[in-house]
Write a protein that holds these residues in place. Structure first.
Motif, PDB file in Angstrom:
ATOM      1  N   ARG A 154       9.753  -8.004  -6.929  1.00 48.33           N
ATOM      2  CA  ARG A 154      10.151  -6.606  -6.822  1.00 48.33           C
ATOM      3  C   ARG A 154       9.964  -6.137  -5.396  1.00 48.33           C
ATOM      4  O   ARG A 154       9.092  -6.605  -4.684  1.00 48.33           O
ATOM      5  CB  ARG A 154       9.303  -5.720  -7.749  1.00 48.33           C
ATOM      6  N   HIS A 200       4.500  -5.456  -6.057  1.00 49.06           N
ATOM      7  CA  HIS A 200       4.409  -4.059  -6.457  1.00 49.06           C
ATOM      8  C   HIS A 200       4.033  -3.912  -7.921  1.00 49.06           C
ATOM      9  O   HIS A 200       4.452  -4.700  -8.775  1.00 49.06           O
ATOM     10  CB  HIS A 200       5.738  -3.349  -6.200  1.00 49.06           C
ATOM     11  N   GLN A 223       4.103  -2.655 -11.629  1.00 44.43           N
ATOM     12  CA  GLN A 223       5.219  -2.364 -12.514  1.00 44.43           C
ATOM     13  C   GLN A 223       4.805  -1.374 -13.599  1.00 44.43           C
ATOM     14  O   GLN A 223       3.614  -1.166 -13.855  1.00 44.43           O
ATOM     15  CB  GLN A 223       5.720  -3.660 -13.159  1.00 44.43           C
ATOM     16  N   GLN A 224       5.781  -0.767 -14.212  1.00 47.42           N
ATOM     17  CA  GLN A 224       5.498   0.140 -15.318  1.00 47.42           C
ATOM     18  C   GLN A 224       4.756  -0.614 -16.419  1.00 47.42           C
ATOM     19  O   GLN A 224       5.051  -1.769 -16.705  1.00 47.42           O
ATOM     20  CB  GLN A 224       6.805   0.715 -15.865  1.00 47.42           C
ATOM     21  N   THR A 259      13.951   0.734  -7.912  1.00 53.62           N
ATOM     22  CA  THR A 259      12.534   0.987  -8.206  1.00 53.62           C
ATOM     23  C   THR A 259      12.279   1.485  -9.622  1.00 53.62           C
ATOM     24  O   THR A 259      11.132   1.783  -9.959  1.00 53.62           O
ATOM     25  CB  THR A 259      11.979   2.031  -7.216  1.00 53.62           C
ATOM     26  N   GLY A 277      11.895   0.145 -12.424  1.00 54.03           N
ATOM     27  CA  GLY A 277      10.929  -0.590 -13.230  1.00 54.03           C
ATOM     28  C   GLY A 277       9.527  -0.587 -12.664  1.00 54.03           C
ATOM     29  O   GLY A 277       8.617  -1.171 -13.254  1.00 54.03           O
ATOM     30  N   GLN A 278       9.340   0.075 -11.524  1.00 54.66           N
ATOM     31  CA  GLN A 278       8.039   0.058 -10.871  1.00 54.66           C
ATOM     32  C   GLN A 278       7.175   1.232 -11.316  1.00 54.66           C
ATOM     33  O   GLN A 278       7.670   2.241 -11.812  1.00 54.66           O
ATOM     34  CB  GLN A 278       8.228   0.084  -9.356  1.00 54.66           C
ATOM     35  N   ASN A 311       3.489   4.160  -7.169  1.00 56.57           N
ATOM     36  CA  ASN A 311       3.616   3.284  -6.001  1.00 56.57           C
ATOM     37  C   ASN A 311       3.765   4.064  -4.702  1.00 56.57           C
ATOM     38  O   ASN A 311       3.083   3.798  -3.709  1.00 56.57           O
ATOM     39  CB  ASN A 311       4.811   2.340  -6.176  1.00 56.57           C
ATOM     40  N   PHE A 329      -0.152  -9.459 -12.449  1.00 55.73           N
ATOM     41  CA  PHE A 329       1.266  -9.150 -12.245  1.00 55.73           C
ATOM     42  C   PHE A 329       2.140 -10.404 -12.232  1.00 55.73           C
ATOM     43  O   PHE A 329       3.365 -10.308 -12.291  1.00 55.73           O
ATOM     44  CB  PHE A 329       1.467  -8.400 -10.928  1.00 55.73           C
TER      45      PHE A 329
END
Length: 324
Positions: free
Chosen positions: A5, A105, A107-108, A162, A164-165, A169, A281
């Motif tokens: 990501r 990064h 993620q959700q 972004t 799904g992040q 963040n 992650f």
């Protein structure tokens, strides 16, 4: 090394964080570093003699003996450290002029696990106080002179990447800038020109690659400007963002997305690429499997230790221990 990501931060203002142009004033020296200690008062004649301090070599040997050595853990120069701080100190031992940190990064759905950004700010950034002068953060700052419709179109493209992040963040990147400034490290955001914003807005299906290229170009330009300043001589420049732009050996076809080769050349090889990865992650997906270290990493081995890979000179991957 690439990360599954990438973050392309929406237009935010880092002014409160001190994102100054390259001509900003030099960073004030840390008052705790570099100043001589006041002389101790002489002991009265009747005072008993004090024990003689061991010679520096003996003291150093004693300290080294107290610190457990990292354990070899496999291919790609793998070492397992007792804690992340020692692994980070090992990386700094290369003496980089530019330290380019890339992250995986958050993620959700992973909001309960501290992100790489937060860990860097809390654990590693303090170790750079007095050593680093500047921190270039992958935060996109809008120029208010640009057309609003251009900025809106670019922001729409960013949201597609972004979505799904984790929602925090961007805020954590801002917090990283504030933390740097408190330590005397000048934070900088990325400010594309209106022409660059317009080019991205007109790129259509190629908008995301255009943004990636712009991020790499702006970061390299800012870093090179800082490297050329006399008041930054001997200080480290740190770049922080997604683990896509710092590659010193980008994948074929992605060369224009990385500032690694350019800054490695500008520093005469005093460039270190460090990817920091939150263990939880890592997923068994194609993007992760494509990373050169993935096949050599077993999450069940050394779960409570920090794993550090060194796939190539000046290239490191630091994987945090499992989150407790």
């Amino acid at each position: 090394m690439q990360t599954p990501r990438i973050v392309l931060s929406a237009a935010v203002l880092l002014a409160a964080c001190g994102g100054a142009p390259a001509s900003s004033a030099p960073v004030a020296a840390d008052p705790a570093v570099g100043g001589p200690s006041p002389a101790s008062p002489a002991a009265p004649p009747s005072a008993p003699p004090t024990a003689t301090a061991p010679p520096p070599t003996a003291a150093a040997a004693s300290t080294a003996a107290a610190v457990p050595a990292p354990a070899p853990c496999g291919a790609l120069g793998c070492l397992a450290f007792d804690d992340p701080d020692r692994a980070f100190a090992h990386v700094l031992g290369d003496g980089p002029r530019v330290l380019a940190v890339g992250e995986s990064h958050a993620q959700q759905g992973a909001e309960g696990i501290p992100s790489a950004t937060r860990r860097f700010a809390e654990r590693f950034l303090p170790a750079l106080a007095g050593r680093a002068s500047d921190l270039i953060i992958e935060l996109w700052v809008a120029d208010p002179r640009c057309k609003k419709e251009q900025a809106a179109r670019v922001e729409e493209e960013q949201r597609a990447v972004t979505q799904g992040q984790a929602a925090d963040n961007q805020n954590e990147f801002l917090a990283l800038g504030h933390a740097a400034k408190r330590l005397g490290i000048q934070p900088h955001a990325l400010t594309p020109s209106c022409d660059e914003v317009d080019a991205i807005a007109r790129a259509g299906a190629d908008a995301v690659p255009a943004m990636l290229e712009t991020i790499a170009r702006l970061t390299a330009a800012r870093a090179k400007a800082l490297l050329g300043r006399e008041d930054r001589a001997g200080k480290m420049i740190v770049a922080y963002g997604g683990a896509l732009h710092n590659d010193v050996a980008p994948r074929p076809g992605r060369e224009r997305w990385s500032f690694g080769p350019e800054l490695a050349a500008s520093t005469g090889g005093k460039y270190v690429e460090l990817d920091i990865i939150v263990r939880e992650f890592i997923k068994d997906t194609a993007p992760w499997r494509a990373l050169p270290w993935y096949a050599h990493f077993d999450r069940e081995e050394h779960p409570d230790r920090t794993v550090l890979f060194n796939p190539a000179p000046g290239s490191y991957v630091l994987i945090f221990p499992r989150t407790r």
